[in-house]
Design an enzyme around this catalytic site. Structure first.
Site, PDB file in Angstrom:
ATOM      1  N   ASP A  10       0.837  -1.205   0.000  1.00  0.00           N
ATOM      2  CA  ASP A  10       0.000   0.000   0.000  1.00  0.00           C
ATOM      3  C   ASP A  10       0.872   1.256   0.000  1.00  0.00           C
ATOM      4  O   ASP A  10       1.989   1.241   0.525  1.00  0.00           O
ATOM      5  CB  ASP A  10      -0.914  -0.027   1.237  1.00  0.00           C
ATOM      6  CG  ASP A  10      -2.144   0.862   1.074  1.00  0.00           C
ATOM      7  OD1 ASP A  10      -2.383   1.365  -0.044  1.00  0.00           O
ATOM      8  OD2 ASP A  10      -2.874   1.040   2.068  1.00  0.00           O
ATOM      9  N   HIS A  27       2.714   3.362  -9.022  1.00  0.00           N
ATOM     10  CA  HIS A  27       2.544   1.925  -9.285  1.00  0.00           C
ATOM     11  C   HIS A  27       3.770   1.360 -10.014  1.00  0.00           C
ATOM     12  O   HIS A  27       4.170   0.223  -9.767  1.00  0.00           O
ATOM     13  CB  HIS A  27       1.268   1.677 -10.095  1.00  0.00           C
ATOM     14  CG  HIS A  27       0.014   2.061  -9.355  1.00  0.00           C
ATOM     15  ND1 HIS A  27      -0.211   1.708  -8.044  1.00  0.00           N
ATOM     16  CD2 HIS A  27      -1.089   2.785  -9.732  1.00  0.00           C
ATOM     17  CE1 HIS A  27      -1.394   2.179  -7.656  1.00  0.00           C
ATOM     18  NE2 HIS A  27      -1.942   2.850  -8.661  1.00  0.00           N
ATOM     19  N   LEU A 121      10.884 -20.691  -3.965  1.00  0.00           N
ATOM     20  CA  LEU A 121       9.898 -19.753  -3.403  1.00  0.00           C
ATOM     21  C   LEU A 121       8.604 -19.927  -4.173  1.00  0.00           C
ATOM     22  O   LEU A 121       8.609 -20.004  -5.402  1.00  0.00           O
ATOM     23  CB  LEU A 121      10.392 -18.303  -3.570  1.00  0.00           C
ATOM     24  CG  LEU A 121       9.391 -17.206  -3.164  1.00  0.00           C
ATOM     25  CD1 LEU A 121       9.262 -17.133  -1.642  1.00  0.00           C
ATOM     26  CD2 LEU A 121       9.814 -15.841  -3.711  1.00  0.00           C
TER      27      LEU A 121
HETATM   28  C1  IPE Z   1      -5.620  -2.934  -0.535  1.00  0.00           C
HETATM   29  O1  IPE Z   1      -5.227  -1.605  -0.603  1.00  0.00           O
HETATM   30  C2  IPE Z   1      -5.463  -3.580  -1.871  1.00  0.00           C
HETATM   31  C3  IPE Z   1      -4.083  -3.687  -2.362  1.00  0.00           C
HETATM   32  C4  IPE Z   1      -3.024  -3.335  -1.733  1.00  0.00           C
HETATM   33  C5  IPE Z   1      -3.951  -4.299  -3.652  1.00  0.00           C
HETATM   34  P1  IPE Z   1      -6.257  -0.406  -0.794  1.00  0.00           P
HETATM   35  O2  IPE Z   1      -5.440   0.821  -0.780  1.00  0.00           O
HETATM   36  O3  IPE Z   1      -7.104  -0.647  -1.982  1.00  0.00           O
HETATM   37  O4  IPE Z   1      -7.156  -0.571   0.508  1.00  0.00           O
HETATM   38  P2  IPE Z   1      -8.012   0.457   1.367  1.00  0.00           P
HETATM   39  O5  IPE Z   1      -8.993   1.090   0.430  1.00  0.00           O
HETATM   40  O6  IPE Z   1      -7.056   1.468   1.927  1.00  0.00           O
HETATM   41  O7  IPE Z   1      -8.630  -0.377   2.442  1.00  0.00           O
HETATM   42  C1  IPE Z   2      -1.326   0.190  -3.425  1.00  0.00           C
HETATM   43  O1  IPE Z   2      -1.184   1.558  -3.424  1.00  0.00           O
HETATM   44  C2  IPE Z   2      -1.523  -0.383  -4.806  1.00  0.00           C
HETATM   45  C3  IPE Z   2      -2.881  -0.862  -5.069  1.00  0.00           C
HETATM   46  C4  IPE Z   2      -3.893  -0.824  -4.232  1.00  0.00           C
HETATM   47  C5  IPE Z   2      -3.121  -1.437  -6.368  1.00  0.00           C
HETATM   48  P1  IPE Z   2      -2.417   2.536  -3.452  1.00  0.00           P
HETATM   49  O2  IPE Z   2      -2.719   2.848  -4.875  1.00  0.00           O
HETATM   50  O3  IPE Z   2      -3.549   2.017  -2.635  1.00  0.00           O
HETATM   51  O4  IPE Z   2      -1.774   3.802  -2.754  1.00  0.00           O
HETATM   52  P2  IPE Z   2      -2.463   4.837  -1.769  1.00  0.00           P
HETATM   53  O5  IPE Z   2      -3.084   4.048  -0.651  1.00  0.00           O
HETATM   54  O6  IPE Z   2      -3.501   5.570  -2.558  1.00  0.00           O
HETATM   55  O7  IPE Z   2      -1.347   5.715  -1.319  1.00  0.00           O
HETATM   56 MG    MG Z   3      -4.119   2.265  -0.705  1.00  0.00          MG
END
Ligand code: IPE
Ligand code: IPE
Ligand code: MG
Length: 216
Positions: A10, A27, A121
């Site tokens: 995240d 990303h 792995l």
């Molecule tokens: C969870 O992260 C999904 C992934 C890391 C792929 P999100 O950023 O989507 O989750 P919430 O919305 O903060 O719970």
């Molecule tokens: C995690 O990073 C990647 C996915 C959920 C695909 P986010 O895109 O959720 O990043 P934040 O939470 O907005 O910073």
């Molecule tokens: Mg996120």
């Protein structure tokens, strides 16, 4: 050493926003962090690594962002598979496949079959993944804990979530019954070998009791 490490990757968006970059740039950096983490997990002797790449709820994001994420997944399947095979990494993709871009399906199948013999792995990528849906699907046939574990995968020993959030977001709910949780403020694009080592060291300092009394 934790046998099964699961990571909620995240903070890609926040990493990009902090640099006035589009979220897709976060990303892209996140994909680099995946490569570093897989290499480190391999070298450290983690048995199974399950990475949350795209949740079933992530379809709610703007179409352009979803497209960028699918593009990175596609690129990973094309570019990393040969190295996975060489390094003994077996790749599996968990989650629904029926809503993914159609061209990804043969890429996933070929990546899984190319790397099937890998025994260093087991890398599991969760894409269009919802743990609640996975449990519902498994429970159609599974009637015991053992059958559920066979359908879903091994229990998680160590669950890591980056970017300061402390929630599961529909990830590995059954498998995390006795997982140790490690939360870090670090954003996923900054995650590296040292971050994984620190989480594992934290894990190794915990006493897992599974409901029993502390060891004498
Ligand atoms: C969870 O992260 C999904 C992934 C890391 C792929 P999100 O950023 O989507 O989750 P919430 O919305 O903060 O719970
Ligand atoms: C995690 O990073 C990647 C996915 C959920 C695909 P986010 O895109 O959720 O990043 P934040 O939470 O907005 O910073
Ligand atoms: Mg996120």
């Amino acid at each position: 050493m934790p046998r099964h490490v699961a990571i909620i990757m995240d903070g890609n968006g926040r990493w990009a926003t902090a640099r006035s970059l589009p979220r897709a740039a976060g990303h892209r950096q996140g994909a680099q962090a995946v490569r570093r983490t897989v290499t480190a997990a391999c070298e450290l002797g983690v048995g199974t690594l399950t990475l949350y790449a795209f949740s079933s709820d992530n379809w709610k994001r703007p179409r352009a962002e979803v497209t960028a994420l699918m593009m990175l997944f596609r690129r990973y399947l094309v570019q990393e598979i040969e190295e996975c095979r060489r390094e003994g990494v077996r790749l599996s993709v968990i989650g629904r496949r029926d809503r993914l871009p159609a061209d990804l399906i043969p890429l996933i199948e070929s990546a899984e079959s190319t790397t099937m013999a890998g025994n260093r792995l087991h890398l599991r990528l969760a894409v269009d993944y919802s743990s609640r849906d996975a449990i519902l699907a498994a429970a159609v046939h599974a009637r015991t804990r053992e059958e559920m574990t066979a359908a879903l995968g091994p229990d998680v020993d160590l669950l890591i979530r980056t970017a300061g959030e402390q929630r599961l977001s529909d990830y590995l709910l059954w498998e995390c019954a006795y997982a140790e949780f490690c939360f870090t403020d670090q954003l996923w694009p900054d995650f590296n070998r040292g971050s994984l080592e620190a989480a594992i060291a934290d894990f190794q300092g915990r006493e897992r009791r599974f409901g029993a009394v502390p060891a004498a």
